[in-house]
Motif scaffolding. Structure first.
Motif, PDB file in Angstrom:
ATOM      1  N   GLN A  79       0.842  -1.199   0.000  1.00  0.00           N
ATOM      2  CA  GLN A  79       0.000   0.000   0.000  1.00  0.00           C
ATOM      3  C   GLN A  79       0.875   1.246   0.000  1.00  0.00           C
ATOM      4  O   GLN A  79       1.688   1.457   0.904  1.00  0.00           O
ATOM      5  N   TYR A  80       0.712   2.073  -1.035  1.00  0.00           N
ATOM      6  CA  TYR A  80       1.416   3.351  -1.136  1.00  0.00           C
ATOM      7  C   TYR A  80       0.570   4.479  -0.546  1.00  0.00           C
ATOM      8  O   TYR A  80      -0.634   4.332  -0.346  1.00  0.00           O
ATOM      9  N   GLN A  81       1.212   5.597  -0.341  1.00  0.00           N
ATOM     10  CA  GLN A  81       0.488   6.761   0.165  1.00  0.00           C
ATOM     11  C   GLN A  81      -0.426   7.347  -0.906  1.00  0.00           C
ATOM     12  O   GLN A  81      -1.491   7.886  -0.603  1.00  0.00           O
ATOM     13  N   SER A  82      -0.035   7.232  -2.163  1.00  0.00           N
ATOM     14  CA  SER A  82      -0.841   7.793  -3.245  1.00  0.00           C
ATOM     15  C   SER A  82      -0.948   6.809  -4.402  1.00  0.00           C
ATOM     16  O   SER A  82      -0.114   5.909  -4.563  1.00  0.00           O
ATOM     17  N   ARG A  83      -1.962   6.985  -5.215  1.00  0.00           N
ATOM     18  CA  ARG A  83      -2.171   6.132  -6.381  1.00  0.00           C
ATOM     19  C   ARG A  83      -1.076   6.357  -7.412  1.00  0.00           C
ATOM     20  O   ARG A  83      -0.631   5.415  -8.077  1.00  0.00           O
ATOM     21  N   HIS A  84      -0.630   7.602  -7.556  1.00  0.00           N
ATOM     22  CA  HIS A  84       0.419   7.907  -8.535  1.00  0.00           C
ATOM     23  C   HIS A  84       1.688   7.111  -8.252  1.00  0.00           C
ATOM     24  O   HIS A  84       2.331   6.594  -9.176  1.00  0.00           O
ATOM     25  N   GLU A  85       2.049   6.977  -6.986  1.00  0.00           N
ATOM     26  CA  GLU A  85       3.242   6.216  -6.622  1.00  0.00           C
ATOM     27  C   GLU A  85       3.094   4.743  -7.009  1.00  0.00           C
ATOM     28  O   GLU A  85       4.035   4.110  -7.506  1.00  0.00           O
ATOM     29  N   ALA A  86       1.889   4.197  -6.798  1.00  0.00           N
ATOM     30  CA  ALA A  86       1.642   2.801  -7.148  1.00  0.00           C
ATOM     31  C   ALA A  86       1.721   2.599  -8.661  1.00  0.00           C
ATOM     32  O   ALA A  86       2.254   1.586  -9.135  1.00  0.00           O
ATOM     33  N   VAL A  87       1.193   3.548  -9.418  1.00  0.00           N
ATOM     34  CA  VAL A  87       1.251   3.464 -10.884  1.00  0.00           C
ATOM     35  C   VAL A  87       2.704   3.459 -11.356  1.00  0.00           C
ATOM     36  O   VAL A  87       3.098   2.678 -12.234  1.00  0.00           O
ATOM     37  N   GLU A  88       3.524   4.339 -10.762  1.00  0.00           N
ATOM     38  CA  GLU A  88       4.939   4.399 -11.123  1.00  0.00           C
ATOM     39  C   GLU A  88       5.643   3.084 -10.792  1.00  0.00           C
ATOM     40  O   GLU A  88       6.449   2.568 -11.573  1.00  0.00           O
ATOM     41  N   ALA A  89       5.337   2.530  -9.626  1.00  0.00           N
ATOM     42  CA  ALA A  89       5.985   1.284  -9.204  1.00  0.00           C
ATOM     43  C   ALA A  89       5.608   0.134 -10.129  1.00  0.00           C
ATOM     44  O   ALA A  89       6.465  -0.664 -10.527  1.00  0.00           O
ATOM     45  N   LEU A  90       4.322   0.023 -10.468  1.00  0.00           N
ATOM     46  CA  LEU A  90       3.893  -1.066 -11.348  1.00  0.00           C
ATOM     47  C   LEU A  90       4.575  -0.967 -12.707  1.00  0.00           C
ATOM     48  O   LEU A  90       5.056  -1.973 -13.249  1.00  0.00           O
ATOM     49  N   ALA A  91       4.623   0.244 -13.251  1.00  0.00           N
ATOM     50  CA  ALA A  91       5.228   0.424 -14.572  1.00  0.00           C
ATOM     51  C   ALA A  91       6.716   0.082 -14.559  1.00  0.00           C
ATOM     52  O   ALA A  91       7.248  -0.471 -15.532  1.00  0.00           O
ATOM     53  N   ALA A  92       7.396   0.383 -13.459  1.00  0.00           N
ATOM     54  CA  ALA A  92       8.844   0.171 -13.399  1.00  0.00           C
ATOM     55  C   ALA A  92       9.229  -1.252 -13.015  1.00  0.00           C
ATOM     56  O   ALA A  92      10.246  -1.778 -13.487  1.00  0.00           O
ATOM     57  N   LEU A  93       8.430  -1.919 -12.182  1.00  0.00           N
ATOM     58  CA  LEU A  93       8.851  -3.183 -11.584  1.00  0.00           C
ATOM     59  C   LEU A  93       8.182  -4.427 -12.161  1.00  0.00           C
ATOM     60  O   LEU A  93       8.688  -5.534 -11.973  1.00  0.00           O
ATOM     61  N   HIS A  94       7.054  -4.277 -12.815  1.00  0.00           N
ATOM     62  CA  HIS A  94       6.344  -5.459 -13.329  1.00  0.00           C
ATOM     63  C   HIS A  94       7.230  -6.244 -14.290  1.00  0.00           C
ATOM     64  O   HIS A  94       7.789  -5.695 -15.244  1.00  0.00           O
ATOM     65  N   GLY A  95       7.392  -7.551 -14.016  1.00  0.00           N
ATOM     66  CA  GLY A  95       8.200  -8.403 -14.868  1.00  0.00           C
ATOM     67  C   GLY A  95       9.676  -8.443 -14.518  1.00  0.00           C
ATOM     68  O   GLY A  95      10.433  -9.214 -15.106  1.00  0.00           O
ATOM     69  N   ARG A  96      10.106  -7.631 -13.551  1.00  0.00           N
ATOM     70  CA  ARG A  96      11.515  -7.588 -13.162  1.00  0.00           C
ATOM     71  C   ARG A  96      11.822  -8.634 -12.093  1.00  0.00           C
ATOM     72  O   ARG A  96      10.926  -9.162 -11.439  1.00  0.00           O
ATOM     73  N   ASN A  97      13.104  -8.906 -11.896  1.00  0.00           N
ATOM     74  CA  ASN A  97      13.557  -9.856 -10.885  1.00  0.00           C
ATOM     75  C   ASN A  97      14.144  -9.133  -9.681  1.00  0.00           C
ATOM     76  O   ASN A  97      14.859  -8.134  -9.841  1.00  0.00           O
ATOM     77  N   ILE A  98      13.866  -9.640  -8.477  1.00  0.00           N
ATOM     78  CA  ILE A  98      14.499  -9.093  -7.283  1.00  0.00           C
ATOM     79  C   ILE A  98      15.973  -9.485  -7.256  1.00  0.00           C
ATOM     80  O   ILE A  98      16.849  -8.663  -6.968  1.00  0.00           O
TER      81      ILE A  98
END
Length: 249
Positions: A147-166
């Protein structure tokens, strides 16, 4: 991560963005044969003339943030291989086209090393203030809610991290928007964490009538999938979180 398709799914398409704007974004990579605007969801589906065109477009925009009329938009392959005439109604129930939300549902595939709340926090905090994390094990595998503080932060995270490896070669992130409005966290322990309330207890205290009967949920730690190896001394490669954050802003 969806397999390559002629159909590209675009999110965060504001009402000020027109069909012509989206065509200008993708036509340099090939002809667009079909376009469906999902105005109620701020999304769109575009079908390229062939898979080569769509692959070229997504490869290019993986390193360049696409922006239309001052608004960042986010692209991924659709689960549809073709758009049909009734796609505008059918596609609302598929393709990960839920309304962007500040809570992300994260599924981790190919888990070889333990994933703690701290590791998840380290990964996701690069894109905004993470308020709460809940991790759990289901039939789909290891999952977590962020859970992020804002929706915009979550959108940025999904776009950057989806499909990536830890880690290098494993622990792949499959991210979608949750339909929850607020995460309920009652304990700060190895399974749940509320970063806005550090004073929460680590486990539930037994009731007076239950003395001598320990709470199994409070005593047994979450069993991690994988081989349980420690990351200390291993050869895995951590992301450079700062560089990633700068690259995808």
């Amino acid at each position: 991560m969806a397999e390559p398709s002629k159909v590209i799914h675009i999110r965060n398409v504001g009402h000020e963005i027109t069909e012509a704007d989206l065509l200008q974004l993708l036509q340099p990579f090939g002809s667009v044969s079909k376009l469906v605007m999902l105005r109620g969801k701020n999304q769109a589906l575009l079908q390229m003339q062939d898979i080569h065109s769509s692959v070229s477009a997504l490869q290019y925009y993986s390193g360049v943030q696409p922006s239309v009329r001052g608004r960042h938009v986010y692209m991924q392959f659709s689960s549809h291989q073709e758009l049909t005439t009734d796609q505008s109604s059918h596609s609302r129930n598929s393709d990960q086209e839920s309304e962007p939300n500040r809570i992300l549902l994260v599924t981790v595939h190919h888990v070889l090393y333990p994933i703690s709340v701290e590791i998840l926090h380290q990964v996701f905090k690069a894109y905004g203030y993470v308020e709460k994390i809940v991790k759990f094990q289901k039939s789909a595998g290891f999952q977590a809610l962020i859970q992020y503080q804002s929706r915009h932060e979550a959108v940025e995270a999904l776009a950057a991290l989806h499909g990536r490896n830890i880690y290098d070669g494993c622990c792949q992130l499959d991210i979608q928007y949750s339909n929850l409005c607020e995460l309920q966290v009652h304990f700060n322990n190895e399974r749940t964490r509320d970063f806005t309330n550090p004073s929460l207890p680590t486990e539930q205290r037994p009731r007076p009538s239950q003395q001598g009967f320990p709470d199994p949920g409070g005593l047994h730690p979450f069993q991690q999938p994988g081989d349980g190896k420690s990351c200390n001394g291993c050869s895995c490669i951590w992301w450079n979180f700062t560089a990633w954050s700068d690259r995808y802003q």
